[in-house]
Design an enzyme around this catalytic site. Sequence first.
Site, PDB file in Angstrom:
ATOM      1  N   HIS A 267       0.785  -1.142  -0.186  1.00  0.00           N
ATOM      2  CA  HIS A 267       0.001  -0.093  -0.002  1.00  0.00           C
ATOM      3  C   HIS A 267       0.862   1.168  -0.108  1.00  0.00           C
ATOM      4  O   HIS A 267       0.691   2.073  -0.986  1.00  0.00           O
ATOM      5  CB  HIS A 267      -0.880  -0.116   1.322  1.00  0.00           C
ATOM      6  CG  HIS A 267      -2.043   1.101   1.358  1.00  0.00           C
ATOM      7  ND1 HIS A 267      -3.075   1.173   1.074  1.00  0.00           N
ATOM      8  CD2 HIS A 267      -1.494   2.295   1.802  1.00  0.00           C
ATOM      9  CE1 HIS A 267      -3.740   2.328   1.208  1.00  0.00           C
ATOM     10  NE2 HIS A 267      -2.659   3.236   1.765  1.00  0.00           N
ATOM     11  N   GLU A 268       1.800   1.240   1.142  1.00  0.00           N
ATOM     12  CA  GLU A 268       2.635   2.432   0.911  1.00  0.00           C
ATOM     13  C   GLU A 268       3.656   2.534  -0.198  1.00  0.00           C
ATOM     14  O   GLU A 268       3.882   3.819  -0.554  1.00  0.00           O
ATOM     15  CB  GLU A 268       3.536   2.454   2.516  1.00  0.00           C
ATOM     16  CG  GLU A 268       2.598   2.336   3.598  1.00  0.00           C
ATOM     17  CD  GLU A 268       1.686   3.525   3.654  1.00  0.00           C
ATOM     18  OE1 GLU A 268       1.936   4.454   3.353  1.00  0.00           O
ATOM     19  OE2 GLU A 268       0.721   3.252   4.352  1.00  0.00           O
ATOM     20  N   HIS A 271       1.517   4.371  -2.810  1.00  0.00           N
ATOM     21  CA  HIS A 271       1.761   5.828  -2.727  1.00  0.00           C
ATOM     22  C   HIS A 271       3.298   6.145  -3.417  1.00  0.00           C
ATOM     23  O   HIS A 271       3.304   7.383  -4.119  1.00  0.00           O
ATOM     24  CB  HIS A 271       1.902   6.253  -1.109  1.00  0.00           C
ATOM     25  CG  HIS A 271       0.440   6.238  -0.731  1.00  0.00           C
ATOM     26  ND1 HIS A 271      -0.768   6.949  -1.258  1.00  0.00           N
ATOM     27  CD2 HIS A 271      -0.207   5.611   0.238  1.00  0.00           C
ATOM     28  CE1 HIS A 271      -1.867   6.889  -0.492  1.00  0.00           C
ATOM     29  NE2 HIS A 271      -1.462   5.918   0.499  1.00  0.00           N
ATOM     30  N   GLU A 297      -4.676   7.995  -3.006  1.00  0.00           N
ATOM     31  CA  GLU A 297      -5.321   6.703  -2.433  1.00  0.00           C
ATOM     32  C   GLU A 297      -5.587   5.700  -3.382  1.00  0.00           C
ATOM     33  O   GLU A 297      -5.348   4.497  -3.269  1.00  0.00           O
ATOM     34  CB  GLU A 297      -6.521   6.918  -1.469  1.00  0.00           C
ATOM     35  CG  GLU A 297      -6.740   6.008  -0.420  1.00  0.00           C
ATOM     36  CD  GLU A 297      -5.753   5.766   0.679  1.00  0.00           C
ATOM     37  OE1 GLU A 297      -4.841   6.562   0.871  1.00  0.00           O
ATOM     38  OE2 GLU A 297      -6.037   4.721   1.376  1.00  0.00           O
TER      39      GLU A 297
END
Lengths: 503, 503
Positions: A267-268, A271, A297
Site C-alpha cells: 500500500h505504502e 503511494h 489513495e
Amino acid sequence: MAISDIVDSYNHYVKKIMDFNESIALAEWDMRTGAPKKGIKQRSEVVGTLSDEVFKRSTSKEMKGYIDALTDTSVQDQLSLITKKMIEISKKMYDQYVTIPPEENKAYVILQSEAQSVWQEAKAKSDFELLRPYLEKIVAFKRNFIDYWGVKTNKYDALLDQYEPGLTAETIDHVFGKLRKGLIPLVESVTSSHAQPDRSFLSIPFPVEKQKELCLNLLKEIGYDFEAGRLDETEHPFEITLNPGDVRVTTNYQELDFISTVLGTIHEGGHALYEQHISRELVGTPLCEGTSMGIHESQSLFFENFIGRSKSFWTCHYDKLKHYANGQFDDVALDDFYRAINVSHPSFIRTLADELTYPLHIMVRYDIEKALFNGDLQVKDLPGVWNEKMNEYLGITPANDREGVLQDIHWPGGDFGYFPSYALGYVYAAQFRQTMTKDIPDFDEHVRSGNLKIVTNWLSKHIHQFGSLKKPLELLKDTTGEGPNPDYLLNYLSEKYSDIYRL
Amino acid sequence: MAISDIVDSYNHYVKKIMDFNESIALAEWDMRTGAPKKGIKQRSEVVGTLSDEVFKRSTSKEMKGYIDALTDTSVQDQLSLITKKMIEISKKMYDQYVTIPPEENKAYVILQSEAQSVWQEAKAKSDFELLRPYLEKIVAFKRNFIDYWGVKTNKYDALLDQYEPGLTAETIDHVFGKLRKGLIPLVESVTSSHAQPDRSFLSIPFPVEKQKELCLNLLKEIGYDFEAGRLDETEHPFEITLNPGDVRVTTNYQELDFISTVLGTIHEGGHALYEQHISRELVGTPLCEGTSMGIHESQSLFFENFIGRSKSFWTCHYDKLKHYANGQFDDVALDDFYRAINVSHPSFIRTLADELTYPLHIMVRYDIEKALFNGDLQVKDLPGVWNEKMNEYLGITPANDREGVLQDIHWPGGDFGYFPSYALGYVYAAQFRQTMTKDIPDFDEHVRSGNLKIVTNWLSKHIHQFGSLKKPLELLKDTTGEGPNPDYLLNYLSEKYSDIYRL
C-alpha cells in the site's frame, strides 16, 4: 520588469518555500522513525519555526505581488502551463490563509494539538465526553473559517475541496449512494455464506527478519526504486516525500500477522510509486506532489487490493512467500491462501477493515461530517448517530466509543472532509483498472508472469508524471473518459467475492 | 524600548537562527547515514537555502541593531551573563561575515566545493599538481579575508581564532615545541625497543553484529544517554548535535579491526557526552555547543585514550569483550591485550596514527599552515616541505603524495587553522586528567570497578555544562589553574609507554 523576469523571480521565491517544506518533511520522518525522545520538544519548535516561515512567505506582500502580476489576463498567453498551475495553487493558499485572522489561526493550531492529546486519553478511557468540548470548539472554528472564505451554502464542500479539489457533496452523495446500494446486500451475502475460508494459517508466527526480506523484495517487484527511497520500521506505516528522488516508506512488522505487514507495505509502496514518478520538471514547485488525497489513495489501493490481494500476483510470488516463510505454507494450496487473505466480515475498526466492507466505514463518517457542516447535527449527538449508522450500513453496533466514534484521530486533528477521499480513491482505482485492462487486454497474464512494469508504466504515463498539473477530476476524465463512477468497483467486488464465498 | 524587551526580541531572533541550524544538522546527518542518492542534489539545495537564511539573519540590519543596543556600555549592568556572551558571539559572526564582500564569499564557497571534489581525484591519482591551483586560490581568498578583518601581523592567528578562540601561534609554538622535544626521543625509544607487543589476535574476525552490541554496551558504560541520542553506521564515524536532547553518533564496523571500531565509538561518545550535558538554560542560543574544537577534542580523547586505552577500563570490561568475541580472547591475558591495543610506531596516515605519534602528525601540518600565512611558504612547495617535516618528526618519508600532503580534506575544504586543535585538545585532556585525579585520588579504582559516572560527572561539572559560556583558555584556567601545558601529556605518555615497551 519583463514577464519572464517576474516568472524567474517567482520560481525562485517558491523554490525556497519548497525547500523549507522538504526540511519539515525530513524533521517529521525523523521524529517518526527514531529521533531520541529527549530531543523531540526542541525539534517540534524547529518544525514550528520552519512552518511559520512557509506561512509568512505564502502570505507575504511579495507573494501577493506575484499573484497579481501573473494572474493578470493580459499576460496569460506569455505563461507556460506549469507557471499557470503554480500560480493557481499559490493563489489558493494565499486566499485561504490571509482571510483567517492570524490570532484565530494560532488559537486553532493550539486547540488542535491539545485536542489530539485529549483524544488519546478519551479513547483509552472510551469516554466521548472528555473530547466533546474540544470537538465542539474545532467545529466552531472550522465553521468560522468557511465563513471567512465567503462560502454561503453547502459549507461542507469547502472542506472537501481541501483534500479533493473540485469534489462536492452532491457528487459524493451520488457515488456513495450507488456504491452503498450494491455493497450492503453483497456484504450480507458474504457474511451469511456457508463457504467461509479458513485463515488460521495466516497467524502462524512469521519471523520478522524474513518479513523484512520479503517486503524489500516485493517493493522491488512493484517497481519501487531503492535509490530514490528507503524502507524503515514504525508503529504506523506511512509514505513521506522529501523530493521525487527521496520518497520513503515505513512498515510495521507483525510476527503473528505478516499478511497485514505485506499488504501494508505494498500500500505504502503504491503511494511512493506515484511520487517517485512525478516529472522532474516539477521539482521545486508546489505541483511536485500527488494531486489529491483521493488520487493518492487510488494508487496505494490499486497496488494493495488489485495487485496484492489478487490471485494473479500470488500465482507469481507464492513460491517466494513459501521460501521466506520457511515451510509453513508448504501444505497450503494457492487457492486457499488467496481466499484466506480476502476474508471479509463486518468489523468495528476502519483501519483493520477488509476491502469489501471498508467503503461502508467511510460512509458512516461522511454522513456525519456532512450533517455537522451542512445540516444541524450537534457534536454531542455524534456517538449515537455513529452507532446507528454502523448498524444501518454494517449490521453491527460498537459496544463502546473506543470501538466507535473515538477510533480515528482525524476529527480531533481538525481533518473534517478528509475521510471521503479514502473511498473515492478506491472508486477511482477501479476506474483506472477498467481502463488499463482495456489498454492491456492481457493484464492478468502480465501480473501472473511478474511483469508489473507494464502496470507501473501505464500508471506513470497516465497519472504519476503529472503530479498536481491536473486536478483530480480532470485526471480521471482524461484517463478514463468519465467522472467518478462506482460501477467498476462494484463489479470488481461482486465478481471477486462471489467467487471466494461461492455465492 | 526597555532593555528587557530588546533582550527578549533578540533571544527570539537568535532562537530562529538556531532552529535553522538544527534543520541543517539534521539534513547533514541524514545525508551521511542513508539518504537515497537520487535525492541528494535537491537536498543539497535545501541545505543551501537554510544556510543562506542563517547567513542573512546573522548579518541583517536587525542583528546589527541588537548588537549596537546590547553592546552599549550604558546597558551592560542590566544584562545577564548569558546575554552578554550571546551578543559577543553574534558580534563576532557579524563582523566576520559583513566585512567580506558577498560576491567574494560566494566565489569562495563554490571554489571550496570544487576543490574538495578535485582533491578526491588528486588523492586517488596521488597527483598534487591537480589540486595545486585550487589550493593556491583558497590560500589567496583566506589571505584576503584576513585583510578584510583588519589583521595586520600574525595573520595565522586570525585563522586559529576561528577554531580555538584566544589561542595564538606564539602559545602553540611554545606548547608544541616542548611537546615535540619530549615526544621525538620517546617515539625513537619505543620504535627501537626489543619488547614489541604482539597484536596479531586483534585482526581475527569479530562479527559485526557482536561489535554492534559491544559498542552499544560500552557507550552506555561511559554514560551516553540513548534517550538523547542514537548510534548509526557510516563510513567515517562522527558525532552530530541536533540539540542537547538529540546528540547522535556513528561508527564504522570493521570485521578485521574491531578495536578501531570500539575506540572510535568511544571517541565519538566522548564528544557526545559534552553536548548531552550542556546546561538546558543555553538551548536556543549559540552558547549551546562545545566552546572550541580543542576543548571538544579534549573530551573525545579523554575517553578514547585515558579510558578506552587504559588497563583499568579493560580490567572491568575484558570479560565482556570476551563474551561478545565468542571465545577468541580466552587465551589472551589482559596484560597482552592491553599492550596490543597500545602498539605504537611511526606511520604515514594521521587518522590511523596511535596516541603517541599522533601529535607529531599535527605539528607537521601546523608548521606548514603557519609558514603559509605568517611566512612566505608557497603552495607549490607543500609536498616537499611535508616530506621533510615527516622525516624530521617521525623519521619516515611518504612514498607518494596520497600518503603525504594529499591525505586530509581540511585544506581543500579551506580549514586552515583547524589542525592544531586536535593536539591542543590532547594537551588539555591530560591537564584535565591531572586535576581530576587530584580531586578523585582513587580515580583508577573507580575506572577499574566500572564507576565511570564519577568521571563523567566531574567533566560535566567542570566543563560540559558551560557550553560556550566560557572561552577555552578561561575554562582551562578555571578548571586546572593553568594555561596550556604539555607536561602532563608528556608524563602520561612517558610513563605509559615506558611500561608497555619495557624502556
